[in-house]
Structures are given as C-alpha cells and as structure tokens.
Design an enzyme around this catalytic site. Structure first.
Site, PDB file in Angstrom:
ATOM      1  N   GLY A  46       0.849  -1.182   0.035  1.00 21.86           N
ATOM      2  CA  GLY A  46      -0.077   0.090  -0.101  1.00 21.86           C
ATOM      3  C   GLY A  46       0.958   0.960  -0.115  1.00 21.86           C
ATOM      4  O   GLY A  46       1.585   1.052   0.832  1.00 21.86           O
ATOM      5  N   GLN A  51       2.902   9.697   0.876  1.00 23.57           N
ATOM      6  CA  GLN A  51       4.075   9.477   1.180  1.00 23.57           C
ATOM      7  C   GLN A  51       4.672   9.789   0.183  1.00 23.57           C
ATOM      8  O   GLN A  51       6.334   9.273   0.020  1.00 23.57           O
ATOM      9  CB  GLN A  51       3.987   8.094   0.879  1.00 23.57           C
ATOM     10  CG  GLN A  51       3.221   7.757   2.528  1.00 23.57           C
ATOM     11  CD  GLN A  51       3.529   6.029   2.564  1.00 23.57           C
ATOM     12  OE1 GLN A  51       2.285   5.711   1.997  1.00 23.57           O
ATOM     13  NE2 GLN A  51       4.392   5.161   3.182  1.00 23.57           N
ATOM     14  N   CYS A  99       6.037  -0.069   7.057  1.00 25.36           N
ATOM     15  CA  CYS A  99       5.736   1.330   6.477  1.00 25.36           C
ATOM     16  C   CYS A  99       6.771   1.511   5.565  1.00 25.36           C
ATOM     17  O   CYS A  99       7.496   1.843   6.328  1.00 25.36           O
ATOM     18  CB  CYS A  99       5.245   2.250   6.968  1.00 25.36           C
ATOM     19  SG  CYS A  99       4.937   3.918   6.949  1.00 25.36           S
ATOM     20  N   LEU A 100       6.514   1.748   3.973  1.00 26.92           N
ATOM     21  CA  LEU A 100       7.481   2.465   3.254  1.00 26.92           C
ATOM     22  C   LEU A 100       8.424   3.839   3.874  1.00 26.92           C
ATOM     23  O   LEU A 100       9.695   3.777   3.729  1.00 26.92           O
ATOM     24  CB  LEU A 100       7.119   2.428   1.984  1.00 26.92           C
ATOM     25  CG  LEU A 100       6.700   1.652   1.426  1.00 26.92           C
ATOM     26  CD1 LEU A 100       6.278   1.988  -0.236  1.00 26.92           C
ATOM     27  CD2 LEU A 100       7.708   0.229   0.908  1.00 26.92           C
ATOM     28  N   HIS A 141      -4.401   0.834   7.635  1.00 27.80           N
ATOM     29  CA  HIS A 141      -3.326   1.722   7.661  1.00 27.80           C
ATOM     30  C   HIS A 141      -2.702   2.945   6.801  1.00 27.80           C
ATOM     31  O   HIS A 141      -2.194   4.284   6.805  1.00 27.80           O
ATOM     32  CB  HIS A 141      -1.814   1.090   7.112  1.00 27.80           C
ATOM     33  CG  HIS A 141      -0.464   1.107   7.172  1.00 27.80           C
ATOM     34  ND1 HIS A 141       0.439   0.316   7.734  1.00 27.80           N
ATOM     35  CD2 HIS A 141       0.376   2.370   6.101  1.00 27.80           C
ATOM     36  CE1 HIS A 141       1.108   1.357   7.920  1.00 27.80           C
ATOM     37  NE2 HIS A 141       1.103   2.150   7.037  1.00 27.80           N
ATOM     38  N   GLU A 142      -4.039   2.864   5.568  1.00 21.69           N
ATOM     39  CA  GLU A 142      -3.674   3.880   4.359  1.00 21.69           C
ATOM     40  C   GLU A 142      -4.637   4.685   4.376  1.00 21.69           C
ATOM     41  O   GLU A 142      -3.573   5.940   3.895  1.00 21.69           O
ATOM     42  CB  GLU A 142      -3.182   2.813   3.008  1.00 21.69           C
ATOM     43  CG  GLU A 142      -2.639   2.022   2.953  1.00 21.69           C
ATOM     44  CD  GLU A 142      -0.859   2.472   2.655  1.00 21.69           C
ATOM     45  OE1 GLU A 142      -0.438   3.514   2.351  1.00 21.69           O
ATOM     46  OE2 GLU A 142      -0.195   1.476   3.021  1.00 21.69           O
ATOM     47  N   HIS A 145      -3.114   7.504   6.726  1.00 23.58           N
ATOM     48  CA  HIS A 145      -1.568   8.467   6.558  1.00 23.58           C
ATOM     49  C   HIS A 145      -3.100   9.420   5.816  1.00 23.58           C
ATOM     50  O   HIS A 145      -1.890  10.773   5.892  1.00 23.58           O
ATOM     51  CB  HIS A 145      -1.309   7.306   5.337  1.00 23.58           C
ATOM     52  CG  HIS A 145      -0.186   6.865   5.276  1.00 23.58           C
ATOM     53  ND1 HIS A 145       1.085   7.439   6.109  1.00 23.58           N
ATOM     54  CD2 HIS A 145       0.162   5.532   5.493  1.00 23.58           C
ATOM     55  CE1 HIS A 145       1.784   6.481   6.707  1.00 23.58           C
ATOM     56  NE2 HIS A 145       2.088   5.675   5.716  1.00 23.58           N
TER      57      HIS A 145
HETATM   58 ZN    ZN Z   1       2.728   3.440   5.792  1.00 23.57          ZN
END
Ligand code: ZN
Length: 175
Positions: A46, A51, A99-100, A141-142, A145
């Site tokens: 995701g 991000q 998480c990236l 999670h997304e 963000h």
């Molecule tokens: Zn993330």
C-alpha cells in the site's frame, strides 16, 4: 511515462497533514500511475499520496505475497480516492505492519478486523466494498496516512516495535 517517486520519511511534515479531497479525477491520473510503479518498485502492499509528497486523498492497495509480506492475499493494484469508512467491525486483531516511510522496523498494530468503505475509483465511479483481515489492515493503515497518522500512533505499547531483522526471524520460525 510514469516515474518512481521518492518516499517521504517519518519526520517529514507532509506525513502529519490532513490530506485534501480530490476534486478533478482527470488531474490525478498521472500521479496514480507514478504511485503504482513506486509501490511495485518497493515491494509495498500500500502507498498513500502523502508518502509521495502529495497531500491529497488517494492511496493504492496492491496486495500480493512478497518478501515484505509473505502471507499477503492477492489483490489487483487498486486506487482508492476520497475514501470514507462507513462501518467498523466489533472485532479487532493485532498483527505486524511496516511502512515505506518508516524503514527498518515493524509494529504489532491493533486494527478492526473488517471495515466497510466508500470511495471513488480512478474512473470516477463510486464504489462500496467490505475489506477483511489483511486487506482491512492495509486499508486502515493507508487511510490513516490521509489523516496524518502513522502505525506508530496506533501501538498499544512501544514494546510492540521490533526491527525488520528480528521480524524476518519471527517469520521463519512461524513457517
Ligand atoms: Zn505507511
């Protein structure tokens, strides 16, 4: 041509903003293409627009088994625009997330086991869909963000943080 975008890292202010809704679906098509190749380049499941330094309400879910998430189910990469969560299940689960934007660590994060959501597709169609288990986890999670929230903010205790190296050891032990 789509380009691989740089991923904002924890500490950058853009990850703490409330993202704004998309007004013109045509104006975000190339951003979506960039996000799709950025996520496939990084083996993520995701990625949210903040991000990649765009504070707007778009994220991609692209779930498939990968070195980062060996047990992930398969879901075609899907752009989720202006999402709204309509319903949360009573049940919650805890599981590992990465998480990236937060490289090198994993957290054992509580999430609702299922969510029902409404969103726009990249063709501008309104979609209602229920996500369960791993996909519900990625969705939440997304979605977080887009509200300036990271998985660290959802942890019950800092003892639920481990390094990626230890995470991979756990995965091997669980096989
Ligand atoms: Zn993330």
């Amino acid at each position: 041509m789509p380009i691989i975008r740089q991923v904002a890292q924890l500490g950058h202010k853009i990850l703490r903003l409330e993202a704004i809704p998309v007004k013109e679906i045509t104006s975000v098509q190339s951003l979506i293409d960039d996000m799709l190749i950025t996520i496939s380049d990084s083996n993520g499941v995701g990625i949210a627009a903040p991000q990649v330094y765009e504070s707007i309400q778009i994220f991609i879910i692209a779930s498939y088994p990968s070195p980062r998430y060996p047990d992930a189910p398969k879901m075609e990469p899907t752009a989720i625009i202006n999402p709204e969560i309509l319903w949360f299940s009573d049940e919650q689960d805890k599981d590992w997330e990465g998480c990236l934007s937060i490289p090198g660590i994993r957290g054992f994060v509580p999430r609702y086991q299922s969510v029902r959501a409404k969103y726009l597709t990249r063709d501008g169609k309104i979609q209602e869909q229920t996500f369960s288990d791993f996909l519900a986890r990625v969705f939440q999670h997304e979605y977080d963000h887009l509200n300036g929230i990271s998985f660290l903010d959802r942890l019950e205790t800092t003892k639920d943080i481990i390094t990626e190296k230890e995470f991979y050891k756990l995965m091997v032990e669980n096989v």
